[in-house]
Motif scaffolding. Structure first.
Motif, PDB file in Angstrom:
ATOM      1  N   ARG A  15       6.262  -6.246   2.520  1.00 14.54           N
ATOM      2  CA  ARG A  15       4.900  -6.728   2.738  1.00 14.54           C
ATOM      3  C   ARG A  15       4.833  -7.600   4.003  1.00 14.54           C
ATOM      4  O   ARG A  15       3.934  -7.447   4.831  1.00 14.54           O
ATOM      5  CB  ARG A  15       4.430  -7.543   1.524  1.00 14.54           C
ATOM      6  N   PHE A  56       5.105   0.246  -4.368  1.00 12.13           N
ATOM      7  CA  PHE A  56       5.524   0.223  -2.952  1.00 12.13           C
ATOM      8  C   PHE A  56       6.512   1.372  -2.750  1.00 12.13           C
ATOM      9  O   PHE A  56       7.053   1.911  -3.719  1.00 12.13           O
ATOM     10  CB  PHE A  56       6.060  -1.141  -2.532  1.00 12.13           C
ATOM     11  N   THR A  70       0.538  -2.535  -0.451  1.00 14.98           N
ATOM     12  CA  THR A  70       1.831  -1.827  -0.308  1.00 14.98           C
ATOM     13  C   THR A  70       1.898  -0.560  -1.150  1.00 14.98           C
ATOM     14  O   THR A  70       2.914   0.133  -1.137  1.00 14.98           O
ATOM     15  CB  THR A  70       3.003  -2.738  -0.738  1.00 14.98           C
TER      16      THR A  70
END
Ligand code: FNR
Length: 357
Positions: free
Chosen positions: A333, A71, A60
């Motif tokens: 995710r 992320f 991510t």
């Protein structure tokens, strides 16, 4: 209480904050059409997942301005975190440091830029600023954040005046006496008799702000400049021409001009106009990892959350903000994996069903 999704934190915050504080955080301008559309717009988008792509490992990570973050979700600048939790922005800073993402500290913080930096010395931070009538005030704060290692200046351009938020007027909302805009402590003393807006002299922001002020800011500092509050391809083009390093597609969470489109609906035209010359980010209405996936698919390098971070603070301070970010991370995710994306680079427009939009 098991917190499963971001709306659980919203519900908690609504139950536990004072009415005036809740109303302030929740507020949109006028009829709140834009505030609500920011959320609804994600629900109109449908995805085109790919299958059989071995999603046993999902990465991510991404980067903003060349710095890796865990992320593509950071914290948008929001005012007055001490209203939600006694440690305020210091708790937010620690949570974002722990999760390794980007925190945009608001000018209107109830902890100073120094306190925020000290709370999370290794955190990756940008500073959001407004332009003040008194340019020396802007200059001073820029010097302070440069010295403290903030990595970019985020100039918010959608507040020449504050939008009309009805409940704040009804509640006569202002900061309680024990809190203040810490960055300007002592600076407004001689003006305390003037009319105030949220505890700050009402005429502090400069409505004459224009592109020449962006040039002025560039002459003042070598930090990257990111313009927050662009909604059209015309202004995106001007921003690129003026040599800024990034754009945040934002309608201020629907708190400024009501009736503008949801930010996710503005994003594609801006991404198309910019053509990769600068990074494009967005905020507004992100409440699930699935929303993040859609925004990244439509070209956002990173998205930022405003209200949800405050709900996390209201729940459990630093731990609450961490939980918010962790839930978004896990959801993102999972959405990546279920749509066949193994890393962020694989998330692109083919994921979006345009025929439906
Ligand atoms: C904001 N926002 C904001 N923006 C900014 O540039 N400086 C600021 O001080 C604030 N303060 C602020 C306070 C509160 C209570 C809210 C809700 C919002 C706007 C913020 O950065 C962001 O654009 C939106 O909050 C994004 O929408 P969501 O995530 O709240 O839906």
């Amino acid at each position: 209480m098991t917190m499963v999704c971001l709306s659980d934190f919203e519900e908690y915050a609504k139950q536990h904050l004072s009415k005036a504080t809740w109303d302030y955080y929740e507020a949109g301008a006028d009829d709140c059409c834009t505030r609500d559309d920011n959320l609804q717009a994600y629900k109109r988008i449908r995805l085109r997942p790919r299958i059989l792509r071995d999603v046993s490992l999902n990465d991510t990570r991404t980067s903003v301005l060349g710095t890796e973050i865990s992320f593509p979700v950071g914290i948008a600048p929001t005012a007055f975190h001490c209203l939600a939790w006694h440690e305020g922005e210091q708790a937010t800073a620690r949570a974002t440091e722990a999760v390794n993402t980007c925190y945009i500290a608001s000018t209107y913080s109830t902890c100073s830029v120094e306190e925020i930096a000290a709370a999370a010395p290794n955190g990756y931070r940008w500073f959001q600023l407004y332009l003040y009538r008194d340019r020396k005030l802007s200059e001073q704060i820029v010097r302070r954040v440069e010295a403290l290692g903030y990595k970019a200046l985020v100039l918010t351009v959608d507040v020449p005046y504050t939008g009309k938020r009805r409940n704040d007027i009804r509640n006569q909302f202002k900061l309680p006496p024990h809190l203040m805009v810490k960055n300007f402590e002592g600076m407004f003393q001689e003006q305390t008799s003037t009319q105030e807006e949220y505890g700050i002299p009402a005429n502090t922001l400069d409505p004459s702000i224009s592109w020449k002020d962006v040039c002025w800011l560039q002459s003042l500092s070598r930090l990257p400049i990111i313009i927050k509050g662009i909604l059209t391809k015309e202004d995106a083009e001007l921003a690129v021409e003026h040599g800024v390093q990034g754009i945040i597609v934002s309608n201020h969470g629907g708190r400024q001009l009501d009736g503008v489109p949801a930010t996710i609906d503005c994003l594609p035209e801006i991404v198309d106009a910019v053509q990769g010359r600068v990074e494009v980010y967005m905020d507004g209405g992100i409440r699930t990892g699935n929303d993040v996936l859609k925004a990244v698919a439509l070209g956002a390098k990173c998205v930022f959350i405003g209200r949800p971070a405050v709900w996390g603070l209201a729940y459990k301070g630093e731990e609450g903000v961490r939980e918010i970010l962790q839930i978004l991370h896990d959801e993102f995710r999972l959405s990546m994996a279920l749509s066949g994306c193994r890393n962020v680079a694989e998330i692109n427009r083919n994921l979006i069903q345009f025929s439906r939009l």
